[in-house]
Design a protein around this motif. Structure first.
Motif, PDB file in Angstrom:
ATOM      1  N   GLU A  72      44.423 -76.745  25.916  1.00 12.64           N
ATOM      2  CA  GLU A  72      43.675 -77.134  24.707  1.00 12.64           C
ATOM      3  C   GLU A  72      44.348 -78.330  24.029  1.00 12.64           C
ATOM      4  N   LYS A  79      32.339 -67.108  25.157  1.00 11.85           N
ATOM      5  CA  LYS A  79      33.789 -66.915  25.010  1.00 11.85           C
ATOM      6  C   LYS A  79      34.544 -67.057  26.336  1.00 11.85           C
ATOM      7  N   GLY A 130      36.586 -72.028  29.189  1.00  9.11           N
ATOM      8  CA  GLY A 130      37.880 -72.616  28.857  1.00  9.11           C
ATOM      9  C   GLY A 130      37.804 -74.122  29.026  1.00  9.11           C
ATOM     10  N   GLU A 131      38.872 -74.800  28.608  1.00 11.80           N
ATOM     11  CA  GLU A 131      38.896 -76.254  28.708  1.00 11.80           C
ATOM     12  C   GLU A 131      40.241 -76.718  29.241  1.00 11.80           C
ATOM     13  N   ARG A 156      32.406 -80.863  22.540  1.00  9.82           N
ATOM     14  CA  ARG A 156      33.443 -79.861  22.845  1.00  9.82           C
ATOM     15  C   ARG A 156      33.164 -78.570  22.074  1.00  9.82           C
ATOM     16  N   LEU A 172      32.212 -75.011  23.894  1.00  4.90           N
ATOM     17  CA  LEU A 172      33.107 -73.855  23.744  1.00  4.90           C
ATOM     18  C   LEU A 172      32.465 -72.720  22.950  1.00  4.90           C
ATOM     19  N   SER A 173      31.572 -73.051  22.024  1.00  8.58           N
ATOM     20  CA  SER A 173      30.943 -72.002  21.212  1.00  8.58           C
ATOM     21  C   SER A 173      29.794 -71.309  21.944  1.00  8.58           C
ATOM     22  N   PHE A 227      35.314 -78.357  31.356  1.00 14.11           N
ATOM     23  CA  PHE A 227      35.062 -76.998  30.888  1.00 14.11           C
ATOM     24  C   PHE A 227      34.737 -76.122  32.080  1.00 14.11           C
TER      25      PHE A 227
END
Length: 137
Positions: free
Chosen positions: A10, A40, A43-44, A32, A36-37, A53
């Motif tokens: 991150e 869950k 990941g990044e 981003r 991500l939202s 991602f």
């Protein structure tokens, strides 16, 4: 002498975004957050010199060259805002958001500006959710 600590995935993405030109930085940061939202289990990290991602959950074994875990990789070459879905051809996208017809199965989304990102946010999230439904667990 203090040992240099390696940045987390991150932190590496944040550092990469901070180096972008301010207008581009705002668009990339917004994308981003949207990505991500969406789920869950996304990941990044930095992959291919760009924010990337990927699905973090359990998956059946596969050949690493198939990139089945990769959802989206940014392509910011010359300041354009392009999202590359390495396996986007598998997604049933009736919205027309995913573009291109590449033999390797990738599909693209090109955004013009922040307004374009905001206008297509919900469709982008629907496409990501469709991708996640295809994961072989």
């Amino acid at each position: 002498m203090a040992k240099a600590t390696k940045l987390s995935d991150e932190e590496q993405v944040t550092a990469h975004i901070q180096q972008l030109e301010p207008g581009l930085r705002k668009i990339v940061e917004t994308l981003r957050i949207i990505i991500l939202s969406t789920d869950k289990e996304i990941g990044e990290r930095i992959k291919w010199n760009n924010p990337s991602f990927y699905y973090t959950g359990e998956m059946k074994p596969f050949d690493p060259k198939e990139y089945k875990r990769e959802i989206i990789v940014f392509n910011l070459f010359k300041g354009r805002i392009m999202l590359v879905f390495p396996s986007g051809a598998k997604i049933n996208d009736s919205s027309g958001l995913l573009e291109g017809d590449y033999k390797d199965g990738r599909r693209l989304i090109v955004f013009k500006d922040l307004d374009d990102v905001q206008a297509r946010k919900k469709i982008l999230q629907q496409v990501i959710k469709k991708w996640l439904e295809l994961v072989e667990k």
